[in-house]
Every structure is written in C-alpha cells, then in structure tokens.
Scaffold this motif. Structure first.
Motif, PDB file in Angstrom:
ATOM      1  N   ALA A 194       4.482  -2.429  -6.490  1.00 26.53           N
ATOM      2  CA  ALA A 194       4.525  -1.004  -6.834  1.00 26.53           C
ATOM      3  C   ALA A 194       3.193  -0.329  -6.524  1.00 26.53           C
ATOM      4  O   ALA A 194       3.151   0.757  -5.928  1.00 26.53           O
ATOM      5  CB  ALA A 194       4.879  -0.835  -8.307  1.00 26.53           C
ATOM      6  N   PHE A 195       2.087  -0.957  -6.912  1.00 29.47           N
ATOM      7  CA  PHE A 195       0.776  -0.354  -6.649  1.00 29.47           C
ATOM      8  C   PHE A 195       0.486  -0.312  -5.147  1.00 29.47           C
ATOM      9  O   PHE A 195      -0.125   0.646  -4.660  1.00 29.47           O
ATOM     10  CB  PHE A 195      -0.322  -1.118  -7.384  1.00 29.47           C
ATOM     11  N   ALA A 196       0.915  -1.330  -4.413  1.00 30.41           N
ATOM     12  CA  ALA A 196       0.716  -1.319  -2.965  1.00 30.41           C
ATOM     13  C   ALA A 196       1.457  -0.150  -2.320  1.00 30.41           C
ATOM     14  O   ALA A 196       0.925   0.545  -1.443  1.00 30.41           O
ATOM     15  CB  ALA A 196       1.177  -2.648  -2.358  1.00 30.41           C
ATOM     16  N   ILE A 197       2.682   0.093  -2.763  1.00 31.67           N
ATOM     17  CA  ILE A 197       3.469   1.203  -2.228  1.00 31.67           C
ATOM     18  C   ILE A 197       2.857   2.543  -2.617  1.00 31.67           C
ATOM     19  O   ILE A 197       2.814   3.491  -1.821  1.00 31.67           O
ATOM     20  CB  ILE A 197       4.924   1.105  -2.720  1.00 31.67           C
ATOM     21  N   MET A 198       2.329   2.621  -3.849  1.00 36.35           N
ATOM     22  CA  MET A 198       1.766   3.879  -4.331  1.00 36.35           C
ATOM     23  C   MET A 198       0.512   4.322  -3.571  1.00 36.35           C
ATOM     24  O   MET A 198       0.104   5.472  -3.675  1.00 36.35           O
ATOM     25  CB  MET A 198       1.472   3.794  -5.834  1.00 36.35           C
ATOM     26  N   HIS A 199      -0.092   3.409  -2.800  1.00 34.02           N
ATOM     27  CA  HIS A 199      -1.200   3.829  -1.938  1.00 34.02           C
ATOM     28  C   HIS A 199      -0.772   4.985  -1.025  1.00 34.02           C
ATOM     29  O   HIS A 199      -1.587   5.834  -0.661  1.00 34.02           O
ATOM     30  CB  HIS A 199      -1.646   2.667  -1.043  1.00 34.02           C
TER      31      HIS A 199
END
Length: 242
Positions: free
Chosen positions: A158-163
């Motif tokens: 999720a955090f990787a996508i939120m970049h």
C-alpha cells in the motif's frame, strides 16, 4: 572562515551516511535495536542540516558544491536501502514475500526520486507518500512486530503504491492545516520511536499507543488535505531532503 563554515556544514550532512553505514553494520550483526538508533541519528542530522546550511549561506559561499545532491544520495541510503535491509533481516516472513517487500520499497523509492518535483506547488505537502521507509520499517519491527504476514505485506504494498497517488502528505516544517497539532504529533511520534527502540524487543503498550495515535493523525490530515487541497496537488520544486 565562511568557506570553512560552509564546508563544515557539508561534512556534517555527509556524516549522515556514516550513521547509515553504522546502521548497516548493526543489521549485519543482528543488532536491530542498534541499527534503529543509527537510523534515528541520521534522521536528526537530516532534520537540522538545512538550518545550518542557511546559517552558513552555503549556496553563496560554495556555489559549485551541491548540498542538495549530497542530501539525496544520503537520503536514499538511509530512507530506503538501509530500512529495506533491516526489514529483510528483522521481519518474520517467509523468504519470497520478505524479498519482494524489500524490492517494492527500493523500486518505488528509486522511481519516486526520479519524479520532477516531490512537493506540492504551495510547498507545504509531499505529493504521494514520501520516501519514509525508515519510519514504516520502524513501526513494523519495533511497534507492531506481531502483525500477521498478510497485513505486513499489505502495508508495504500500500505504501509503495501511495508513492504515485495524488495524496497530499504534510511537510511538517512548512506549516499547513492544523500546524500546531502536526508539530505535536511529530514530536510525539519521534518520542515514541526513541522509547519503543529503548524497550525493544518488548514494545511498550503506552508508547505503542502514542505511535499509533500519531500515525492515525497523519492519515486523517492527509485525507483532509487531499480532499480539500484543490490545485495544490500539482507538483512543484523538489525539497532539499525527503
């Protein structure tokens, strides 16, 4: 004397890489607590070197030396590479998902650094989740080590996508909505980090709650700023550090 002061600031900035290297050695030796201490040291250096640079007027005194480039090199190591390695070594996951999570951290961070500007046009927000894998890994290792595997992997993805999503994350040192609360949440988060690392490997119930509450505050602030941000989601200049 001015040149000496300016060079001293650059050396101070570069010392963040030495802290990161010490953290790397600590991870290799299985001293995850020591590694996190060094990550926090590098975070402090990154947080205050800009103030020193402005005081010493480094851009005027040493115009041919790019402090921003030095900062980017160090930040990528201490905010992405070292946390990914700590995650790989310290988190209790099967080999393949552990490796893929580390890859997700590194690839997303590398591409994010290549974007043309990482803050909003008003200068008060990061656009997309900034490269703060050091803090994500801190939470996963020192605050919520008992998360099930699916939740750990899900959070990393999720955090990787939120970049790359047009989400506005507060840039605490530049003001913005609820700035007083944001500074208080930042201080609480850093304080909880110190205490949770101190109590490792058994998370402190009190400081775990402080960390989670501060994190939830940032999530709520990001949601409100994104929904009401309007044109500020347009990317502006790159910050001096991430």
């Amino acid at each position: 004397m001015q040149r000496l002061a300016a060079w001293s600031v650059h050396v101070f900035t570069a010392s963040g890489l030495l802290a990161g290297f010490m953290g790397l050695l600590a991870v290799t030796e299985g001293d995850y607590r020591g590694a996190m201490w060094w990550i926090l040291v590098s975070l402090v250096i990154d947080g205050v070197d800009g103030t020193f640079a402005r005081m010493a007027r480094v851009q005027e005194v040493l115009p041919d030396v790019s402090g921003k480039t030095i900062d980017y090199v160090i930040d990528f190591f201490t905010y992405a590479i070292l946390p990914a390695y700590l995650f790989y070594m310290a988190v209790d996951l099967a080999y393949l998902p552990r490796l893929l999570c580390a890859f997700a951290m590194l690839l997303s961070a590398a591409i994010y650094y290549g974007l043309d500007g990482m803050v909003s046009a008003d200068g008060r927000h990061f656009v997309g989740f900034p490269v703060l894998w050091n803090m994500v890994v801190y939470v996963l290792v020192f605050v919520l080590p008992d998360l099930p595997a699916w939740a750990t992997v899900g959070l990393v993805v999720a955090f990787a996508i939120m970049h790359f999503l047009p989400i506005l994350f507060a840039y605490p040192s530049r003001g913005g909505r609820w700035w007083g609360l944001t500074i208080a949440a930042t201080v609480a988060f850093i304080g909880s980090a110190i205490m949770n690392v101190y109590y490792y490997p058994e998370p402190s119930p009190l400081w775990r709650v402080v960390c989670v509450v501060a994190t939830v505050y940032y999530a709520v602030l990001a949601a409100v700023d994104t929904l009401q941000g309007g044109g500020t989601q347009v990317r502006g200049e790159s910050p001096g550090g991430v």
